[in-house]
Structure formats: structure tokens, C-alpha cells
Scaffold this active site. Sequence first.
Site, PDB file in Angstrom:
ATOM      1  CD  GLU A  71     -58.165  23.265 122.841  1.00 38.27           C
ATOM      2  OE1 GLU A  71     -58.671  22.228 122.373  1.00 38.27           O
ATOM      3  OE2 GLU A  71     -58.838  24.189 123.361  1.00 38.27           O
ATOM      4  CG  HIS A 130     -62.532  18.360 112.731  1.00 33.56           C
ATOM      5  ND1 HIS A 130     -63.691  19.079 112.693  1.00 33.56           N
ATOM      6  CD2 HIS A 130     -62.436  17.859 113.995  1.00 33.56           C
ATOM      7  CE1 HIS A 130     -64.298  19.008 113.878  1.00 33.56           C
ATOM      8  NE2 HIS A 130     -63.552  18.281 114.680  1.00 33.56           N
TER       9      HIS A 130
END
Length: 658
Positions: free
Chosen positions: A397, A464
Amino acid sequence: MIFYRQNLTNPQLLDLYKKILKPRLIEEKMLILIRQGKVSKWFSGIGQEAISVGITAALDETEYVLPMHRNLGVFTTRNIPLHRLFSQWQGKANGFTKGRDRSFHFGTQEYNIIGMISHLGPQLGIADGIALADKLQKNKKVTAVFTGEGATSEGDFHEALNIAAVWKLPVMFVIENNGYGLSTPTNEQYLCENLADKGVGYGIESHIIDGNNIIEVYNKITQLKEEMQEDPHPVLLEFKTFRMRGHEEASGTKYVPEEMMKEWATKDPVDNYRMFLLDEGVLTEEYDNTLRAEIKQEIDEQLAIANAEPEIVPTYSGELNDVYAPFEYEEVKSKSETRNIRFIDAIRNSLEQSLQQHYRLILMGQDIAEYGGAFKITEGFVDLFGKDRIRNTPICESAVVSAGMGLSINGYKAVVEMQFADFVSTGFNPIVNLLAKSHYRWGEKADVVVRMPCGGGTQAGPFHSQTNEAWFTKTPGLKVVYPAFPYDAKGLLNTSINDPNPVLFFEHKQLYRSVYQDVPIDYYTIPLGKAALLKEGKSVTIISFGAPVHWALETLANNPEIEADLIDLRTLQPLDTETIFASVKKTGKVIIYQEDTLFGGIASDISALIMEECFEYLDAPVKRVASLDSPIPFTKALEDQFLPKNRFEEVLLELLRY
């Protein structure tokens, strides 16, 4: 030191000498100014000039160079007026950062130089993005990015080299191996014999070059550039060199063995090259003295210009107005019929139409190409727009966000998809320290949208399910958007992509396939910073965003007697305080409803703003309803307890009874 001139003419050799001599003489002057207290900090490159000068001289002026602390030769070889550099180092307005950042922490599009931030690593990812833009344009340009041996230990180094290798980007990764990361020797930083050996692990070409031999540097870079122009690919270059001063002047060099200092003094890149030119008859003592006198005169004259420049007079408006790049919102109204679609369809529709609107828009993310992304939002996009624009990324990322910044620098727009908002933590640094601060620091936009699938209610557990908008709402320079309805999602995402500022765009996963709305088929925009008043009443103000907006609507449907203003913020930065304050002044009672945990969430800031601006209008304390101050759990019973949905009605009714 042996110099092989190869095909270089006498004028070329002499030009290289002028270029390497200039930063050395400037540095000698700077050391005097530091002792006089006229410059606060200095990162010396004495002993390393051949690398900066040789590389920059071999590249075209239109090719980007991304230097580090001690690469003065990059700036002088690009012929930046010295008085502007002196103004930069003195923190004056005619520098490149208006006194907001120091030394070489700046960039300039005028000279195609992109300076670093103190975190070092993101610089490498930026180079990937710049080179990607060049490769897409097929303009045969090469990008050179500098780093030190110390920064090769950072994860960004691995990520950036891996991306460049996979995407075959024309990037020269330049390692200036000067033996020490501040005071830590290389044997305490890595165990491989040479950093160039790491190239094998990435499947890329690598070379070891004498960093003190300017002819070797210039000729090798010239050769590699020609090869990279014909066959775009990255190269890893380790330049063996040494810095004769400390990490910065206050550090000193006591940690360096004396025999090492003496050995490297004999390898001085300026003195040795000078002796070679004298032996070759290219340079005479007389001309050398004349040249030195001319450069010293230029330094003194340019320094006088900077010294005469007044000190910066700070103003609130001057500082705050530069946090964000200017953006003139263009309202685009729909002219088509509507279609009842889901939230996820609205996001897809926006991306598709934005890709049609902006031919230089690039989408990047894990599995977003043929697979269509974790939520299948970009499924089929490769067939529509090709893999050049819909790009699968490695799992990295940080470098991907930095590459987005590089694309922006080189004239493109980028949308980066976080597979889950939770994963943004591994890309946090370039978002809050690079994207957010670039315009304020040196006037450069960061035309990057980071998509953030977020939120609980799906029993996905601690990694998540977070809704982590508060990580970013407190960072000046970022915009944060968080829609609750398909219509808003499409229009706000369109505007976010148009905006040249970095935008964190939150998309609640539970809303993706559960919320439907009539949405125009064609392209339209909605302004950022304008809340939506969903319901109007006189007894209480409910302020919310994201999934809790729908939960609030359920509560009001179950309690029809409650007359409430329900405000859907839609964007959190900029925040529509005008709508908030007007409602609070009307109702006298307010409750703020967020899914994020309570402490430190944006509800706290909104509450403080209301207390400061509307205190005399309040008939009760401002109430906040949020998730428990714990990580979000997996099991349904625990998640239901964690989320604020089951607590909101009780607090609302209690507030109304106050």
C-alpha cells in the site's frame, strides 16, 4: 583514481568540471555561514558531488530527478538561480517553500526536481508513478531517484523496486552508499556484501559504480539511459562513496575512524578530476583560478540578494489558504432519466464515467483488474479501458500511494483502492506526510483519491471492519468523504476525482448491496463540504454519516412522534458547519451518531464546535453515540454489542426528556 574519457570532448570534460566545482564552492561557503549562525542546518554532500552532478548532467532537463538531503549538485546542475536556493535555506519567501520547510525538502516543477520528505522511503514510490506516466505516454524519458544506504532498510525500498520491476518502469534507483546512516555503519544495517546484489531478488539489472569518479558516473548513466529508452526497465545503481562531513553539521564525524577519513580524502571527486584535467591539458591552473573566482563572485552576489530579502511576515490567511490546492467546483447537473441501483453500482458507475471523462485517470489496487476487486466493483474494466489504466498492484500500500503522487506530479490522476480500509495503515505515512502536506510545503497538488471500503456489521472481525475516518480528519491537507446513499456516492466520487487535492473516500461495505436509490444514468457532480438535511423537525438535531444515517432513519421510523432534523454530513473534511449550527440553533438539542469508537472520533470535534459556537442556544448537553472503545470483534453477538445501533434510541429519548 583512473578516468576513462571515452568519447567525451574537451568542452564536455570542462563542462563537467564547472558543474562539480560549483556545489563544492557553495558548500565551503555554507560551512562559513553555519559557523556565523546565518544558516540553521546543513546536510553536506562534500565528497559525493560526482554522483549528483554526473547523473543530472546525463539526463535531459525535462526528465525528473528526485534527490535527497545532500544532493546540491542536482539543483546547481539544473541551473536554479542561487539566490532562490539561499532564500530557501534561510526560510525566506523567495525560496521554494515560503519558509515552511527546510534545506532540500522541496520540489520544483519548473526544474523537474522533486524533493524528499524526512521519511525518505516514499521518494522511491513517487519515482515509480512519474515513470509510469512517462511510459504510458511513450516519451522515452527516464526518472532518477536517490536514496542512501540507510533507507534501503525501509519497506518502501522493497515495495518501490518490486513495483518498478513488475511494471518494467524506466527508473534509475540510485543508492549513495557512503558507509554510514547518520552514525550507524553499514555492517549494522545489512549483511549482504553489496546493495547492488539485491537487484537479483527483484529480477532487475544492477551495477556498482565508483561514486567519486564523475566520468564513470556520467558515461554509465548515459549508456543506461539509452538502453532504458529503447527497452523501458528499472536499474539499481550502487554508488560507492563517502561523505567527508557529518550526517548534518551538528553531528560531526567523531564516530568515523581517522584512517578511513584519510583514505577517502585521497579519493576526493573534485581534486582528482581537477588533476586529471590538468594532466590532459584540458584545464590550466590559470583558467581554474579564473573559474573559481567567477563562481565565488556569483555566490557572493546571489547571497547578497537573498540577504536583502525581508523576513517572512506570517499571516493566518496566508498559511491556511495554502493547505489545499485551489479547486473551482464545476457543477454538472444530470440531464438523463434515473435508474434504481445499489450503492455499489453507483461507485462503479462513477469510476466508469470518470475514466471516460479523464483519459489520464489511472486506477490502482490489489486484484482490481481481471478479478474486479474484492467487491467486484471494477469487474470488466480491463475490457473497457485496458490494463494500462486498470492496474493490479503487488500487496504494498505505501509504494502504491506514493506512486499515485508520482502520477499526479507528472500530469495524471490516480484512484487507489484499499482492499479494506483497515489495510491503509500500511500506507499511512505517504498519505499523512506526503499527499497531505505537498501543496502547503511547495505548492504541488496531490491528485489522488484513496477508496476506503470500511465498516462493521458483516462479522469480518478486527482487521476488515474498522471505520477509521478519524485517522485522517485531523490531518490538514486531506479531504474526507463518507456518503450514505447511492446518489451521493456517485456525485461525490465524481467530484473527488475532479478535485486536485488528496481525498479519502469511505464506502461502507454493508451499504454496498443493501441500499438502493434512484440515480441518474449520466455523469453529474455534488459539491464537497455540503451536508444533506434528510428530515426536518424542531425538537432535536441528529448529526450522522455513513451507515448510522440509515440506523437513525430506522429509529425515527419507529418513533414517528420525534420531530428531528437529521443531517447526513456526507463530507467530513471540509465540514458543513453552517448547516450544523443553523439546525442546533433551531432545535436546542443535538446528538451526534457515528460508527467509529467514541474517544477521539470526529463526533468529539463536532461536539466541541457546537459548544463553542452555539452554547447559548443549547437546552441540553451535546450527546455522542458511538461504538465501544475496543477493537471490533468477530462473533455476531459481540459485534452487535460493539456497534452503537442498539444504544442510540435510548440516548435519543433520554436527551428529549432532558
